[in-house]
Design a protein around this motif. Structure first.
Motif, PDB file in Angstrom:
ATOM      1  N   LEU A   1      22.596 -87.022 -22.159  1.00  0.00           N
ATOM      2  CA  LEU A   1      22.232 -86.034 -23.187  1.00  0.00           C
ATOM      3  C   LEU A   1      23.494 -85.406 -23.760  1.00  0.00           C
ATOM      4  N   VAL A   2      23.658 -85.520 -25.071  1.00  0.00           N
ATOM      5  CA  VAL A   2      24.781 -84.910 -25.787  1.00  0.00           C
ATOM      6  C   VAL A   2      24.196 -84.031 -26.884  1.00  0.00           C
TER       7      VAL A   2
ATOM      8  N   VAL B   1      21.555 -96.530 -32.464  1.00  0.00           N
ATOM      9  CA  VAL B   1      21.060 -95.185 -32.773  1.00  0.00           C
ATOM     10  C   VAL B   1      19.748 -95.272 -33.550  1.00  0.00           C
ATOM     11  N   LEU B   2      18.757 -94.527 -33.089  1.00  0.00           N
ATOM     12  CA  LEU B   2      17.487 -94.380 -33.807  1.00  0.00           C
ATOM     13  C   LEU B   2      17.341 -92.915 -34.197  1.00  0.00           C
ATOM     14  N   TYR B   3      17.308 -92.648 -35.503  1.00  0.00           N
ATOM     15  CA  TYR B   3      17.262 -91.269 -36.015  1.00  0.00           C
ATOM     16  C   TYR B   3      15.826 -90.773 -36.033  1.00  0.00           C
ATOM     17  N   LEU B   4      15.600 -89.595 -35.456  1.00  0.00           N
ATOM     18  CA  LEU B   4      14.278 -88.973 -35.421  1.00  0.00           C
ATOM     19  C   LEU B   4      14.357 -87.552 -35.958  1.00  0.00           C
ATOM     20  N   ASP B   5      13.506 -87.230 -36.916  1.00  0.00           N
ATOM     21  CA  ASP B   5      13.418 -85.872 -37.438  1.00  0.00           C
ATOM     22  C   ASP B   5      12.339 -85.133 -36.658  1.00  0.00           C
ATOM     23  N   ALA B   6      12.746 -84.110 -35.917  1.00  0.00           N
ATOM     24  CA  ALA B   6      11.803 -83.369 -35.062  1.00  0.00           C
ATOM     25  C   ALA B   6      11.185 -82.178 -35.767  1.00  0.00           C
TER      26      ALA B   6
ATOM     27  N   LEU C   1      18.564 -91.955 -28.955  1.00  0.00           N
ATOM     28  CA  LEU C   1      17.644 -91.225 -29.830  1.00  0.00           C
ATOM     29  C   LEU C   1      18.406 -90.040 -30.426  1.00  0.00           C
ATOM     30  N   ALA C   2      18.645 -90.089 -31.736  1.00  0.00           N
ATOM     31  CA  ALA C   2      19.365 -89.013 -32.435  1.00  0.00           C
ATOM     32  C   ALA C   2      18.318 -88.089 -33.035  1.00  0.00           C
ATOM     33  N   ILE C   3      18.170 -86.915 -32.456  1.00  0.00           N
ATOM     34  CA  ILE C   3      17.069 -86.012 -32.809  1.00  0.00           C
ATOM     35  C   ILE C   3      17.604 -84.848 -33.641  1.00  0.00           C
ATOM     36  N   ASP C   4      17.019 -84.675 -34.806  1.00  0.00           N
ATOM     37  CA  ASP C   4      17.490 -83.682 -35.774  1.00  0.00           C
ATOM     38  C   ASP C   4      16.429 -82.609 -35.997  1.00  0.00           C
ATOM     39  N   ASN C   5      16.884 -81.444 -36.496  1.00  0.00           N
ATOM     40  CA  ASN C   5      15.991 -80.355 -36.925  1.00  0.00           C
ATOM     41  C   ASN C   5      15.076 -79.862 -35.805  1.00  0.00           C
ATOM     42  N   VAL C   6      15.662 -79.548 -34.678  1.00  0.00           N
ATOM     43  CA  VAL C   6      14.901 -78.974 -33.567  1.00  0.00           C
ATOM     44  C   VAL C   6      14.631 -77.510 -33.865  1.00  0.00           C
TER      45      VAL C   6
ATOM     46  N   ARG D   1      19.640 -92.870 -24.051  1.00  0.00           N
ATOM     47  CA  ARG D   1      20.471 -91.675 -24.157  1.00  0.00           C
ATOM     48  C   ARG D   1      20.017 -90.846 -25.355  1.00  0.00           C
ATOM     49  N   MET D   2      20.396 -89.581 -25.354  1.00  0.00           N
ATOM     50  CA  MET D   2      19.924 -88.648 -26.377  1.00  0.00           C
ATOM     51  C   MET D   2      21.106 -87.947 -27.037  1.00  0.00           C
ATOM     52  N   ALA D   3      20.987 -87.768 -28.373  1.00  0.00           N
ATOM     53  CA  ALA D   3      21.957 -86.953 -29.116  1.00  0.00           C
ATOM     54  C   ALA D   3      21.164 -85.976 -29.962  1.00  0.00           C
ATOM     55  N   LEU D   4      21.365 -84.688 -29.729  1.00  0.00           N
ATOM     56  CA  LEU D   4      20.622 -83.650 -30.439  1.00  0.00           C
ATOM     57  C   LEU D   4      21.532 -82.895 -31.388  1.00  0.00           C
ATOM     58  N   ALA D   5      21.063 -82.681 -32.620  1.00  0.00           N
ATOM     59  CA  ALA D   5      21.716 -81.751 -33.544  1.00  0.00           C
ATOM     60  C   ALA D   5      20.876 -80.484 -33.532  1.00  0.00           C
TER      61      ALA D   5
END
Length: 797
Positions: free
Chosen positions: A218-219, A248-253, A297-302, A326-330
């Motif tokens: 997790l980053v 990388v798979l981009y996901l808008d949360a 999993l690149a997760i955006d807009n949490v 693995r996870m990358a959160l913005a």
């Protein structure tokens, strides 16, 4: 017949011949002159196009898949395994999955290890066993299997997405590219999160990539609103587009559904792969434990208060999943603190123990230099001095100013380079008014949103953390917004991407304004409506009210200057009384005695406390840590700051526009802007807004005396009033310019001369040769002789 193994040095030509021989060996009942093959074939995978290539190196590792044609039509997927390798059920599924995805669909799947041959029917998956293998039997098979069942298609997708990295890697990268492309627009589409062809590289992404390569599960990339977090994920996806070990798979949360359901929806839309949330979760489990590249999993807009997301993230980063996930959160820093703390509020959460946290804030010096190089690729540049402006370290304002330049008519001339202001000014608001139609929904609601911002701005009971944060970023409390807008209106603005909910460092839920330039425009309009009445009642109080309001808003000096212009245009008059009152309030120096405590907020850092110590030292306190610093090693005297800057900052912007006072009789109009340029330009102190990173805002100055310090000309344009001088010299004809120089130099104050010199230095580099020659001549013949006399220390040898 048997096929011998290839050595690692076998050239592609030998591999080609071996594949051909294996095909003819497996299909001896077909005329050889009608049989051909393709070592590369493609099929549509929802929005993605997946290409399968058979090469000698892939065959050496395991197998090679080729498309066989007979008389130019698809006949079979041919899977050639290495000699001695057994033909397995998994091989059947692999070949059948390829065949079922192709259009037109080949009727056969042929598996061979050079000795054993297995031929399957594509539509049934069974071994093909006609009475006799012939062209006639093949025609009957084609007629029997013209349609493929939906269940078979889903099974084919499941097989390829789980067993073949060559397929799922391509599919997911294209799904990410498609998701990002939907969020991308040209310069003319400011509401799009991303600009096509323009990306400012960030150090945070390089560090995140290293941590993910080092198998960290997790980053998090954490920063304030509009600090460039989403673009960081975009850059992460771009930089791994051909990475051998990371996909990388981009996901808008930014939707109120759990992460597995969001993943299922994305895969269903991107790949035409209908999945339930449970099936998406099971797919992740299998992939996380498989050999091959790791999925990020690149997760955006949490958003705030996402307890479901916390639960999903804790599950995904646990041992229930393998190391290949693995996870990358913005994530906004306020929300990050919420996720990293237990739900009960006591102690760190499981995520905090697993996360490697990276801060992303304003661009540092190296990042800004890289951004300038990328801008130059688009024929855009900042005037000299921009590197000293803290506002220009915010990604959103760089984009707003670049958009303004890139959409101007002159920019359409490919031979010209657009030079942007090194100090953001009224052009930012002018651009917003040109591109946003505020008469239409949802932009029309920014007016009510601006009223909420003003309400919060004047509320001094807000937590001090929120007050400090709102000096740099347009944030407004949720409860204040709901007092001005209905819940449905707020939801529409959220859905349109005009605002985003987050949590401030004070712990309050707030909305971030996603279009700050439009908010600045609407605020100026609201202030302009109030200004005439305030001025008629008491011009002095009006000036105080305007300056105090400006001091509590991001770009407040720009907003206030625009408000004066708007009020003038609305009422057809310019209040000389208001201008006079603002001119009375010149900046002054304030001394802080040792022991004085104060607080500040800096993008990328957050809240910090300062205690002024003796001998020029300052004790900084941030997140429980103390640092003793000395901003100027040579200065061991008192701590000095400039106060009451706002009135002259407002006038600095106002002076950059042609202002005329109209008379009621036949007397010619009186030009006010030259007067403001001289009055403000004669200020013996540096007139620029404080705050931001000291490393950025620090500029070389010449201390002429205890009461006079001037900016070194090597720094470029760092003050708004100097840029207004540039605008004047770049706009007026030669007669007006000469008259102004005579007026300015008639008893000129020493502080005015360096500002004139810097402005003329800029004009001397203009593409307008005549204007450039005039500026160079005036600088050498009239300005520098006075500088040599009055400010000898200012001129460098």
């Amino acid at each position: 017949m048997s096929i011998t193994a290839l050595s690692s040095g076998t050239p592609e030509a030998q591999f080609e011949a071996q594949v051909r021989a294996a095909i003819l060996h497996a299909l001896p009942w077909l005329p050889s002159d009608g049989v051909t093959h393709q070592k590369s074939f493609s099929f549509q995978f929802g929005h993605a196009t997946v290409t399968v290539k058979a090469e000698a190196k892939t065959y050496i590792r395991a197998r090679a898949d080729v498309l066989v044609l007979f008389k130019g039509k698809h006949l079979a997927i041919f899977e050639l395994k290495r000699p001695g390798e057994k033909l397995t059920t998994n091989d059947n599924e692999q070949g059948l999955s390829y065949a079922r995805m192709l259009h037109p669909r080949p009727p056969l799947v042929v598996l061979s290890n050079g000795k054993d041959v297995r031929i399957l029917e594509t539509h049934s998956g069974e071994v093909w066993q006609p009475e006799s293998k012939s062209e006639l039997a093949l025609a009957a098979l084609i007629a029997a299997g013209t349609e493929v069942a939906q269940a078979d298609l889903k099974r084919a997708v499941e097989t390829l997405m789980g067993s073949d990295p060559d397929v799922w890697v391509q599919a997911l990268r294209q799904a990410t590219a498609h998701a990002i492309e939907e969020l991308t627009g040209d310069w003319e589409k400011p509401i799009s999160p991303f600009v096509r062809g323009f990306l400012m590289p960030r150090k945070a992404v390089h560090l995140a990539l290293q941590l993910l390569e080092d198998r960290n599960r997790l980053v998090t990339i954490e920063g304030g609103p509009l600090s460039g977090k989403s673009n960081a994920l975009r850059e992460l996806a771009s930089s791994t587009a051909s990475h051998e070990k990371l996909v990388v798979l981009y996901l808008d949360a930014d939707v109120d559904i759990d992460l597995f359901e969001r993943l299922a929806l994305l895969l269903g839309d991107a790949l035409d792969w209908p999945l339930t949330a449970a099936e998406a979760r099971q797919w992740l489990v299998k992939l996380s434990r498989a050999n091959g590249p790791a999925l990020v999993l690149a997760i955006d807009n949490v958003g705030p208060d996402r307890h479901d997301l916390r639960r999903d993230l804790e599950i995904l980063t646990s041992n229930l999943f393998g190391p290949a996930l693995r996870m990358a959160l913005a994530i906004d820093d306020g929300i990050a603190e919420q996720l990293m703390t237990r739900s009960a509020g006591r102690g760190p959460s499981a995520l905090n123990n697993r996360a490697r946290r990276i801060d992303i804030g304003p661009l540092d010096n190296e990042e800004f230099e890289v951004a300038e190089r990328h801008l130059s690729d688009h024929r855009l540049s900042f005037a000299i001095g921009a590197r000293h402006n803290n506002h220009l370290r915010a990604p959103w304002i760089i984009r707003a100013m670049a958009t303004d330049a890139a959409t101007s008519p002159k920019y359409q001339n490919d031979e010209l380079m657009a030079v942007m202001s090194p100090v953001p000014g009224l052009d930012v608001i002018d651009h917003a008014r040109r591109i946003f139609d505020v008469s239409q929904s949802p932009f029309a609601r920014y007016r009510e949103l601006a009223k909420a911002v003003l309400t919060d701005c004047h509320d001094r009971t807000r937590p001090y953390e929120l007050i400090l944060e709102s000096l740099e970023t347009f944030v407004v409390r949720r409860e204040t917004v709901l007092a001005h807008l209905s819940g449905s209106d707020v939801q529409q603005m959220l859905d349109s991407g005009l605002i985003r909910e987050t949590r401030s460092e004070s712990g309050e839920n707030v909305f971030v304004i996603r279009l700050p330039e439009l908010m600045a425009s609407e605020l100026a309009q609201l202030l302009a409506e109030e200004l005439p009445n305030f001025t008629r009642d008491d011009a002095g109080s009006a000036a105080t009210w305007l300056a105090e309001t400006a001091s509590n808003l991001p770009l407040g000096d720009v907003i206030a200057a625009q408000a004066i212009i708007d009020a003038t245009l609305r009422g057809g008059w310019l209040s000389l009384q208001l201008i006079t009152e603002l001119l009375k309030r010149a900046p002054t120096q304030t001394t802080f005695s040792s022991g004085t405590r104060t607080a500040g907020w800096m993008p990328g850092v957050g809240i910090f406390n300062m205690t002024f110590k003796g001998e020029g030292a300052i004790l900084l306190e941030h997140q429980g840590q103390e640092h003793l610093v000395r901003l100027d090693e040579s200065d061991e005297g008192e701590h000095v700051a400039i106060s009451d800057l706002e009135p002259y900052l407002i006038l600095s912007h106002l002076a950059g526009h042609r202002l005329e006072l109209m008379s009621t009789d036949t007397t010619p109009a009186y030009r006010l802007d030259p007067v403001l340029l001289v009055r403000v330009g004669s200020t013996p102190l540096t007139v620029r807004r404080p705050g931001g990173c000291p490393e950025v805002s620090a500029v070389p100055v010449h201390e002429i005396s205890g009461e006079l310090s001037v900016v070194c000309h090597k720094a470029g344009v760092v003050e708004s009033v100097t840029w207004s001088l540039v605008r004047f010299f770049g706009r007026e004809d030669e007669t007006e310019r000469d008259q102004f120089i005579n007026f300015a130099l008639d008893g000129a104050e020493p502080a005015l001369l360096p500002r004139l010199d810097i402005a003329l230095q800029h004009i001397a580099g203009s593409a307008d040769k005549a204007r450039a020659a005039w500026a160079a001549s005036i600088r050498v013949k009239r300005i520098q002789p006075l500088l040599n006399q009055i400010l000898e220390a200012y001129v460098h040898s």
